[in-house]
Design a protein around this motif. Sequence first.
Motif, short mmCIF file in Angstrom:
data_model
loop_
_atom_site.label_atom_id
_atom_site.label_comp_id
_atom_site.label_asym_id
_atom_site.label_seq_id
_atom_site.Cartn_x
_atom_site.Cartn_y
_atom_site.Cartn_z
N ILE A 473 0.84 -1.20 0.00
CA ILE A 473 0.00 0.00 0.00
C ILE A 473 0.87 1.25 0.00
N PHE A 474 1.92 1.20 0.83
CA PHE A 474 2.85 2.33 0.93
C PHE A 474 3.53 2.62 -0.41
N ALA A 514 -3.64 4.34 3.27
CA ALA A 514 -2.53 4.70 2.36
C ALA A 514 -1.95 6.05 2.74
N GLU A 515 -2.81 7.04 3.02
CA GLU A 515 -2.34 8.38 3.40
C GLU A 515 -1.57 8.32 4.72
N HIS A 516 -2.07 7.51 5.65
CA HIS A 516 -1.39 7.38 6.95
C HIS A 516 0.02 6.80 6.78
N LEU A 517 0.13 5.75 5.97
CA LEU A 517 1.44 5.12 5.77
C LEU A 517 2.39 6.07 5.04
N GLN A 518 1.87 6.80 4.05
CA GLN A 518 2.71 7.75 3.33
C GLN A 518 3.25 8.83 4.27
N ASP A 519 2.43 9.25 5.24
CA ASP A 519 2.84 10.29 6.17
C ASP A 519 3.86 9.76 7.19
N PHE A 521 5.84 7.04 6.99
CA PHE A 521 7.09 6.51 6.42
C PHE A 521 7.57 7.36 5.25
N LYS A 522 7.32 8.67 5.31
CA LYS A 522 7.70 9.55 4.21
C LYS A 522 9.23 9.59 4.00
N ASN A 523 9.99 9.31 5.07
CA ASN A 523 11.46 9.32 4.93
C ASN A 523 11.97 8.22 4.01
N PHE A 524 11.16 7.21 3.81
CA PHE A 524 11.60 6.09 2.97
C PHE A 524 11.49 6.42 1.48
N HIS A 525 10.93 7.60 1.15
CA HIS A 525 10.86 8.00 -0.26
C HIS A 525 12.17 8.60 -0.73
N SER A 526 13.02 9.03 0.23
CA SER A 526 14.24 9.74 -0.16
C SER A 526 15.31 8.77 -0.61
#
Length: 526
Positions: A473-474, A514-519, A521-526
Amino acid sequence: MKIVLSTLLVFFNLSVHAQNEDAKGYVKYIDSAYATYDKQAQLATSYLDSIPEPIDINIKGHIADYFKLRGLISDRLNNRAELFQNFLMALKYAKIEENYDIAGTASVELFYNTYFLSKSKDSTAIDYLKDAKVYFEKANNYNGLVEVEQMYAYVEMYKENYEKSNALLLQNLSKYKTIKDDGYYYLYALFMLSSNYIHQGDLNNSHKYFKQLKTLNKDTTISKYLLDLHKVSLNTCLAEYHHDLKSPDSTQYYLTKAKELKYAMSNSDTELYYKLYAKYYQEIGDLDNKSRYVDSLAIFEAKLLEKNMTASLKINDSLEQSESLIQKEADKKKFNRNLALILCSVLGVLGIAFIIKYKRYKKRTKEFINDANKSQHLKSNNEKLKVKVVGLEQYILKVKDDVKSISATTEPVELRKNIKELYKNIHLKSTTELTNGESHLGLINDLNVEFFNEIKNLYPQLNDSEIIICYYIFTGFKNKEIASFLNVSTRSVESKRYRISKKININSNQTTLAEHLQDVFKNFHS
């Protein structure tokens, strides 16, 4: 970079090889000195004098042996001042070279001479003895531990606790006799027993152990000088005993026996020998011979004073030499430290080059992701690239940790080995990471350790299958795609999403899973 590393490694190899060759060339003089010091002390001294300065390079790793031999030669020549200084130096370098046999031997000698010369019963001398035991235990030196044990009997003898000294010796006498590789320990025990009984006035037992001592002339592990040294000491002791009893004939008999072994007398025995002869001739009325021995005593004491003054000058030279060696050792450490900094700089350059290569790759990956269409095929490839990048990031973290670990190493040989290993690893492992063709699900399970560890820490109430769904989902997959990956129905995925939201207390009216996980674990996008 390869040329720089190769040049540094060649330099190290040549330097170490040259030093080792020099050391091998001059160590033969130490071996020769060991073979001759007992019978030809001056020749042994000449061998040691043949080793040129600086000795810390020319006999590297054997400096403790060098000073131990200097101490043994000083003992053979009755030069107590030089003996003490040489064994101090032997102890110092034995600890540096981790030669615990020599460290133990030097500590015993320092104990004996501290206790004997200072006539002190403070803890300084005993501390040397305790240290000797520790060193001999580290070296697994049985004979050395026996010698330490005997020194406690010597302490009691010196304190005039003759009965206690004898008790310590007699309970271990049979053990000393069984040491076949070195008869010294049995010899020394017999010597102390005979001496103790003389001072107790028990001549029967004194002569009993003195006779046993004399039979050791057949023991090939005991030198003639060492045996005669103890025999002459007992003869002078017996002469003094009979002089105190006003028995001139017996006094003269034992003085004559001592005279036969005069070459082996220690300084204290020589001094006692002259005094007893002067007293003997005084008692029998032979004033001419008395004057002759009084003069001989005066000459001996003057020579002894001159020898001690000369020894003092040599000790000063030795101290200066020691300071020079210490300074050279400090300079060597400084050189190694600077070289380590240079090598670490080279490592840093290699690391930067690798990071630049990685960033270029990551940039291309991002460009590919931005330009890709939304089809399932491209999305799957996108995910593979992302998980590969995560794996590569973890590898770079490991490389950084390796660089920090290597920079802390001060030993040049070990440092060189670690650098070569890391250099090889950088060129081989990076290619492997970039071309690894594992399956999509396998990569998620094996490479996204950081994501899974973090979500487990935050939400320990989630089971493994729920955590995997969270990851999909993330990363942006829809329910149908997730169901396909996991080989389950779409409804099953929807049901699990609902249970996950409940378990982690998400208010569906305010935000989606999905929005909760994106918020979170947002550091994992970098």
